[in-house]
Design an enzyme around this catalytic site. Structure first.
Site, short mmCIF file in Angstrom:
data_model
loop_
_atom_site.label_atom_id
_atom_site.label_comp_id
_atom_site.label_asym_id
_atom_site.label_seq_id
_atom_site.Cartn_x
_atom_site.Cartn_y
_atom_site.Cartn_z
N HIS A 121 -71.61 -7.64 14.83
CA HIS A 121 -70.84 -8.20 13.72
C HIS A 121 -71.18 -9.69 13.62
CE1 HIS A 121 -68.23 -4.84 15.09
NE2 HIS A 121 -67.81 -4.78 13.84
N ASP A 141 -58.75 5.79 19.62
CA ASP A 141 -60.17 5.46 19.67
C ASP A 141 -60.48 4.73 20.97
OD1 ASP A 141 -62.78 5.00 19.01
OD2 ASP A 141 -62.37 3.63 17.36
#
Length: 439
Positions: free
Chosen positions: A104, A310
Site C-alpha cells: 500500500h 479475517d
C-alpha cells in the site's frame, strides 16, 4: 548489502534441500524455482510475492493486546524507519528467493500532514525502491492505496456521502497510479475496506454504487492518460470492517463490473480468507472467477473458519493449494498476477526467523499443490469423468443447448419423444476418493 545494513544476520539465501528432515525448516523441500512442469518453470507457475504491510509493518497488536513484534527496522523517525524497512524488505526478498512484492502507498512511506507532504514522502522512498529493484531484479507485483485506515475514510472512500472525501481518495489514487508506473507494477489493486455500510438507515445504496463505479472510471481514464501498462484488480470481501461491503464476493464484483460497463478494465484479486468469510469453500471464488475469465491474482492466505474473522494466516493446507493450482493451470497461469502472501506470522511468533519459516512453509505447500495438480491433469482421470458426465451436451438436443440455438418448443418435443430422463449418480465420493489419491 553492506554488513552494517544486514537485518537478518546469520540467515543465508534459503536453499532447496529435498532430502531435509521434518525438523529442518529453513530450507525448501518442495519448491524448486527452476523445475519445469508442463512446459513452465515452477517459479513462473507460482509467481510468489511478499506483502509489505504484514511482514514489515505488522507489530502483532490486536484489539486485545499491545504490539509483540518489535522489528529493528521500525525504530527511529518515520522517514528514517521507512528507509530501513525498505532495505530490510529487499534483504528478505533476496534471501527468500522471491521475485515480487506488493505494498500500500502508506506502507512504504508515512502519511504527512498534507497530501503534498505525503506525496513527497512517497517520491523519496520510491526513489530508493526503484534503486533496490534495479540492483536486485525484484519487481512490484502490485500497488494499492490505503483508502480505509485514516479517519477521513471512516464512512468510506469512493462511496463516502461527502464528495470532499471522495476527492481526497481520487487524489491519493492518482498518485498511486503514478507510483505504479514509476516502479513498473504489473497490477494495481482496489480493496474497498470501507466501501459498504454499517446501517442501511443512513445509506443511499444506489448512489454509493454509482459513485464507486464513476470513481473506477476516473482511474481507468487516468491510467490510459499516463500510459500505465498494468492490470486493474478488485479484491472482494463480504464484511469486516463494514457490516456489508459492496464487493461481497466474486460474483457480486463481476455483476457490479458488468452492470457499469467496467468488465474490460478489471479482473479479480481473490483472497481465500475473504471467500470463507462469505460462507464459501476455500477455493470457491477462485474457481468462479476463473470460470468467467476474471481471475487475475490470488492473495494466498487462509483463516480459521471456527473463529469467523479475517485471520490472515499462512496457507499450509495441501488440499487447498492443490485445488487453487489446478484452477490456475487450467486457465493457463496467473500472469501478470501471482500468489501474494497476504499473511502475517502469529503475534506469538516473535523471532525474525519465524518470518522466513512462515513463507518457506507456504511456498512449499503451494509447490506440493502444483505438483499434485499437474499429476491430476496429466493423468486426466477426473477430467475424463467430468467430460463423460456432461457428454449429453455434445450431440443432438444437448449440442443445440450448448451453442445457444435450442428453443423451449424443442425441449418439449424432445421430452414427448424420449419421456422421463434416467437419473444418474453424481459419484461424489468417487471423485473425492480419487482426488485424495493425489494429495
Amino acid at each position: 548489502m553492506a554488513a552494517q545494513e544486514e537485518f537478518f544476520t546469520g540467515i543465508p539465501k534459503i536453499p532447496y534441500v529435498p532430502s531435509a528432515g521434518p525438523g529442518e525448516v529453513m530450507c525448501f523441500k518442495h519448491y524448486h524455482a527452476e523445475e519445469v512442469l508442463m512446459g513452465r518453470k515452477m517459479e513462473d507457475w507460482l509467481r510468489f510475492s511478499v506483502c509489505y504491510w504484514h511482514s514489515f509493518c505488522g507489530t502483532g497488536a490486536d484489539p486485545f493486546g499491545s504490539p509483540t513484534l518489535h522489528r529493528p527496522w521500525n525504530e527511529g523517525p518515520p522517514m528514517e524507519s521507512a528507509r530501513k524497512r525498505l532495505r530490510a524488505a529487499f534483504e528478505f526478498f533476496t534471501k527468500l528467493g522471491v521475485k515480487y512484492y506488493t505494498f500500500h502507498d502508506r506502507d512504504v512511506a508515512p502519511e504527512g500532514s498534507t497530501l503534498e507532504e505525503s506525496n513527497r514522502n512517497l517520491d523519496e522512498i520510491t526513489d530508493l525502491a526503484l534503486q533496490l529493484q534495479t540492483q536486485t531484479g525484484i519487481k512490484v507485483l502490485w500497488v494499492t492505496c490505503n483508502l480505509f485506515a485514516h479517519p477521513r475514510y471512516m464512512n468510506g472512500a469512493a462511496t463516502n456521502p461527502d464528495c470532499h472525501v471522495l476527492a481526497y481518495a481520487g487524489a491519493q489514487v492518482k498518485k498511486g497510479l503514478d507510483i505504479a508506473k514509476k516502479l513498473g507494477a504489473e497490477n494495481f489493486v482496489f480493496w474497498g475496506g470501507r466501501e459498504g455500510f454499517l446501517s442501511v438507515h443512513n445509506t443511499d445504496v444506489a448512489a454509493e454504487l454509482k459513485h464507486m463505479a464513476n470513481f473506477f472510471k476516473m482511474a481507468v481514464k487516468y491510467k490510459e492518460k499516463i500510459g500505465l501498462k498494468c492490470q486493474f484488480l478488485i479484491e472482494p470481501k463480504p464484511k469486516e470492517p463494514c457490516k456489508h461491503q459492496y464487493d461481497y464476493d466474486a460474483m457480486s464484483v463481476i455483476g457490479f463490473l458488468q452492470h457499469y460497463g467496467l468488465e474490460r478494465h478489471f479482473k479479480l484479486n481473490i483472497e481465500p480468507n475473504h471467500t470463507t468469510l462469505a460462507g464459501h469453500s476455500y477455493e470457491h471464488d477462485i474457481v468462479m472467477a476463473s470460470a468467467l475469465g476474471m481471475l487475475g491474482s490470488v492473495d494466498s492466505n487462509t483463516g480459521s473458519p471456527d473463529l469467523g474473522w479475517d485471520t490472515d494466516q499462512f496457507p499450509m493446507d495441501i488440499r487447498n493449494t492443490t485445488l487453487v493450482m489446478k484452477t490456475i493451470i487450467e486457465q493457463g497461469g496467473l500472469q501478470p498476477g501471482g500468489l501474494n502472501f497476504d499473511a502475517k506470522v502469529r503475534r506469538e511468533s516473535t523471532d525474525l526467523e519465524d518470518l522466513f519459516i512462515a513463507h518457506i512453509g507456504a511456498m512449499d505447500a503451494f509447490a506440493r499443490g502444483l505438483r499434485n495438480a499437474v499429476r491430476i491433469l496429466e493423468d486426466g482421470l477426473i477430467a475424463g469423468m467430468v467430460k463423460e458426465r456432461y457428454s449429453s451436451f455434445g450431440h443432438g438436443i444437448g449440442q443445440k443447448v450448448e451453442d445457444g440455438s435450442a428453443t423451449l418448443e424443442e425441449m418439449e418435443a424432445f421430452i414427448e419423444q424420449n419421456g422421463e430422463p434416467k437419473v444418474t449418480s453424481g459419484k461424489q465420493e468417487k471423485y473425492e476418493s480419487i482426488f485424495n489419491h493425489y494429495i
